[in-house]
Design a protein around this motif. Structure first.
Motif, short mmCIF file in Angstrom:
data_model
loop_
_atom_site.label_atom_id
_atom_site.label_comp_id
_atom_site.label_asym_id
_atom_site.label_seq_id
_atom_site.Cartn_x
_atom_site.Cartn_y
_atom_site.Cartn_z
N ARG A 90 18.54 55.61 42.10
CA ARG A 90 18.11 55.62 43.63
C ARG A 90 17.60 56.73 44.21
NH1 ARG A 90 22.05 52.09 46.11
NH2 ARG A 90 21.10 50.58 45.35
N GLU A 91 18.79 57.80 43.89
CA GLU A 91 18.55 59.07 44.41
C GLU A 91 17.50 59.74 43.58
OE1 GLU A 91 18.63 62.20 46.54
OE2 GLU A 91 19.86 60.66 47.00
N GLU A 151 23.31 54.35 41.73
CA GLU A 151 23.01 55.46 42.74
C GLU A 151 22.22 56.69 42.22
OE1 GLU A 151 23.14 56.93 46.30
OE2 GLU A 151 23.75 54.99 45.89
N ARG A 192 14.41 58.43 44.94
CA ARG A 192 13.86 58.71 46.24
C ARG A 192 13.45 60.10 46.45
NH1 ARG A 192 19.20 58.43 48.53
NH2 ARG A 192 18.82 56.11 49.05
N SER A 193 14.04 61.28 45.84
CA SER A 193 13.49 62.60 45.69
C SER A 193 12.02 62.34 44.81
CB SER A 193 14.37 63.29 44.79
OG SER A 193 14.49 63.06 43.47
N ARG A 194 11.77 61.53 43.93
CA ARG A 194 10.46 61.56 43.61
C ARG A 194 9.35 61.18 44.50
NH1 ARG A 194 7.53 57.48 40.25
NH2 ARG A 194 5.96 58.77 38.88
N ARG A 195 9.59 60.18 45.44
CA ARG A 195 8.77 59.50 46.39
C ARG A 195 8.73 60.67 47.42
NH1 ARG A 195 11.66 54.81 45.97
NH2 ARG A 195 12.87 55.36 47.38
N GLU A 196 9.75 61.36 47.74
CA GLU A 196 9.76 62.63 48.72
C GLU A 196 8.52 63.45 48.22
OE1 GLU A 196 10.77 62.98 52.00
OE2 GLU A 196 11.40 60.77 51.70
N LYS A 199 5.02 62.31 48.60
CA LYS A 199 4.76 62.57 49.91
C LYS A 199 4.42 63.80 50.33
CE LYS A 199 7.53 58.72 51.76
NZ LYS A 199 8.67 58.63 52.86
#
Length: 132
Positions: A86-87, A83, A90-94, A97
């Protein structure tokens, strides 16, 4: 006091060196200066020892061959790690972006200003205003 002030090699501010380190201390105690100094030291060390990492890479590859599916088993037994990872991703991808969006918006803004400049009549006052 036997501890005269010195200039930080990173930020060039005056500071008093830690008495335990003394003349060997080159950077002040500010976190960003310490990090920059450590990064500089690490770069210099890697330049002086170019073959150091090659041995550890070979060892890591050998270990990975000897322990197939290690990460798959680890993830099964450590759901909290899964988890967190995964978080983190996710924050790295955001973040990536939003960086991409900012670059795109900047390009659009520059293109729009150039088109406005191309359409504007050639008067000095308007050109100065557009360039601002």
């Amino acid at each position: 006091m036997n501890n005269p002030k010195k200039r930080c090699v990173v930020c060039h501010r005056w500071y008093r060196p830690n008495p335990r380190i003394g003349k060997d201390q080159l950077a002040c105690n500010r976190e960003e200066c310490r990090k920059e100094r450590k990064a500089e030291y690490d770069r210099a060390w890697r330049e002086k020892n170019p073959g150091y990492g090659a041995g550890s890479k070979v060892k890591q590859q050998a270990w990975a061959k000897a322990n197939p599916n290690y990460w798959r088993r680890y993830r099964k037994t450590h759901p909290d790690y899964v988890e967190r990872e995964r978080e983190r991703m996710r924050s790295r991808r955001e973040g990536l972006k939003s960086d991409a969006k900012q670059v795109l918006m900047r390009q659009i803004a520059v293109e729009k200003l150039r088109s406005i400049e191309a359409q504007a009549p050639k008067t000095v006052a308007k050109q100065v205003l557009i360039h601002r």
